[in-house]
Design an enzyme around this catalytic site. Structure first.
Site, mmCIF file in Angstrom:
data_model
loop_
_atom_site.group_PDB
_atom_site.id
_atom_site.type_symbol
_atom_site.label_atom_id
_atom_site.label_comp_id
_atom_site.label_asym_id
_atom_site.label_seq_id
_atom_site.Cartn_x
_atom_site.Cartn_y
_atom_site.Cartn_z
ATOM 1 N N HIS A 283 8.554 21.640 -20.051
ATOM 2 C CA HIS A 283 7.391 21.767 -19.227
ATOM 3 C C HIS A 283 6.705 20.563 -19.121
ATOM 4 C CE1 HIS A 283 7.716 26.397 -19.039
ATOM 5 N NE2 HIS A 283 8.400 25.947 -20.362
ATOM 6 N N SER B 51 8.273 -4.962 -5.319
ATOM 7 C CA SER B 51 7.190 -5.013 -4.252
ATOM 8 C C SER B 51 7.130 -6.070 -3.442
ATOM 9 C CB SER B 51 6.045 -4.542 -4.949
ATOM 10 O OG SER B 51 4.675 -4.807 -4.355
ATOM 11 N N LYS C 37 7.003 -6.820 -10.238
ATOM 12 C CA LYS C 37 7.030 -5.225 -10.194
ATOM 13 C C LYS C 37 8.625 -5.055 -10.012
ATOM 14 C CE LYS C 37 5.063 -0.761 -8.468
ATOM 15 N NZ LYS C 37 6.416 -0.265 -8.313
ATOM 16 N N GLU D 108 16.796 5.986 -7.342
ATOM 17 C CA GLU D 108 16.221 6.491 -6.031
ATOM 18 C C GLU D 108 17.177 6.558 -5.234
ATOM 19 O OE1 GLU D 108 11.815 4.224 -6.919
ATOM 20 O OE2 GLU D 108 13.240 3.191 -5.739
#
Length: 469
Positions: A191, A321, A327, A334
């Site tokens: 959860h 980025s 980054k 993805e």
């Protein structure tokens, strides 16, 4: 037929048209080009291979059985071999969204093979008296039995050459990570909240087992693709075919792709029902569902680097980025998520197309062919890329994993059988409220002896998987 410098004249039942002298396709393909300027998507290479392999097997069978002239049979086979080696690929030009059942693409294949066979026989393109797309290349065949067979063969080729090797590669890489990370204890989470500790290696071992289970499901579904309706001709009655054609062509085609292909027990059923494709597509959707979960897990475990879990480090493969220096993003995870979404969309399209047949024919087969074969191939390519560019290079952050495991309130679960559920719940509440450790509170309240408490809260013992019997 009349040849001019830059074009030739071809005729069909609707009239005559000029065809570029360089084109190996003919008048029916030209009409399809004009009728279907829809997507710009052309037939998949694997689908072309499947169709050409069928034509090659049919030419061998019909030549062997005396149905077409042996010289014509040999020329068609040679032309087919050239295409399978990569030649004339630019001649397959019909849009994916085309005439129902795939007649336009089917005639594109017949015309290219006929015209190249004519050249091999010393004749000129378009002189279909010697080699005719319908009477010779398509002898004993129909779009209605060739296309469902091509979907079967194309699916088997895509599975064999793309998806199956990629799955195997991913499983091997995940198993290696399971061994490499076996000693690293991390907090479990259910959860999205703290749960009892687990081994990082077992997390990756579970991923590997999930993919193994999907291998079995996909292989089972693919068994449906080996039963062919080829030889059913127009509606499954075998009209205009030699009595021995069905078994002969199935054997030849099976040998050419290294698969044990057989004649379906009921040709009409094999030609009408798209259930085998729905079944394979469903197994792909099922795999995509678990791959999505795995890709999300990898992204979560790598989240950060300062404000997330950062229990593992996915290999940085490109800057993340255009504005934030330094980054790096989990781009491979993805990517595979997007591919999975596409495969799941294909599955829905295949389901809808499969139920859209009427009476003796399903006219939505071109959509099924593209979505099924393309889905298999992009899923396989995505899994292989994820393995090569991500999984094999994953590293762990043992200290971060250990800190989370030791700080998890869920460790109190191990105390249940010693101090009772309610006492354990009170200990957890006090730990959260005061910041004291579970160990400190239990000892302060005299609920357990130090030696037993140390044994019960041993993270290594707590996170060890049970031995299989």
């Amino acid at each position: 037929m009349t040849n001019r410098d830059n074009f030739r004249i071809e005729r069909d039942s609707m009239g005559e048209r000029q065809i570029s002298a360089d084109a190996y396709y003919g008048i029916q393909t030209l009409r399809a080009i004009e009728n279907f300027p829809i997507s710009g998507l052309k037939p998949l290479a694997t689908y072309i291979d499947a169709c050409v392999l069928i034509k090659k097997a049919a030419a061998i069978a019909n030549g062997r059985l005396g149905c077409i002239d042996p010289a014509v049979s040999d020329a068609i086979v040679t032309a087919a071999n050239e295409i399978l080696q990569g030649n004339l690929r630019e001649q397959f030009v019909v849009d994916v969204y085309q005439a129902g059942a795939g007649t336009s693409h089917h005639m594109n294949v017949n015309e290219v093979l006929a015209n190249r066979a004519l050249e091999l026989l010393g004749d000129i393109k378009g002189n279909y008296q010697r080699v005719n797309p319908n009477d010779h290349v398509n002898y004993g065949q129909s779009t209605n039995d060739v296309i469902p067979t091509a979907i079967r063969v194309g699916g088997l080729l895509a599975l064999t050459h793309t998806l199956n090797p990629a799955l195997e590669s991913a499983i091997v890489a995940l198993d290696k990570k399971a061994v490499e990370f076996h000693s690293i204890v991390k907090s479990g989470r259910t959860h999205m909240q703290d749960a009892v500790p687990v081994r990082l290696g077992d997390t990756f071992g579970a991923f590997a087992q999930i993919l193994r289970d999907h291998q079995i499901r996909i292989a089972s579904a693919a068994g449906d693709l080996t039963k062919l309706g080829l030889g059913g001709s127009a509606v499954g009655t075998g009209l205009n075919t030699h009595p021995e054609y069905r078994s002969t062509v199935a054997q030849i085609l099976g040998e050419s792709i290294g698969q044990p292909l057989t004649v379906a027990p009921h040709l009409m059923a094999a030609m009408q029902s798209m259930a085998p494709f729905v079944n394979v597509s469903g197994s792909l959707r099922n795999l995509a569902t678990d791959l999505l979960k795995i890709s999300h897990d990898l992204r979560l475990m790598d989240s950060g680097p300062k404000t997330g879990f950062k229990e593992i480090q996915l290999p940085p493969v490109q800057p993340g980025s255009s504005i934030m220096p330094g980054k790096y993003n989990p781009v491979m995870a993805e990517m595979i998520s997007m591919v999975c979404f596409q495969v799941m969309g294909f599955d829905r399209s295949i389901e809808m197309a499969a139920q859209a047949g009427q009476l003796e024919l399903n006219v939505m087969m071109p959509l099924i062919a593209y979505d099924l074969i393309h889905g298999i191939e992009i899923l396989g390519n995505a899994i292989q890329a994820l393995t090569d560019q991500c999984i094999v290079g994953i590293t762990a952050n043992p200290e971060r994993c250990r800190n989370y495991a030791e700080g998890s309130l869920a460790l109190v679960t191990a105390l249940n059988t010693h101090i009772g559920y309610l006492n354990a719940a009170n200990v957890a509440k006090e730990s959260l409220a005061t910041g004291k450790s579970l160990r400190q509170i239990v000892l302060e309240q005299g609920l357990m002896e130090p030696e037993l408490l140390a044994q019960v809260l041993d993270l290594e013992s707590m996170s060890e998987l049970p031995k299989s019997s």
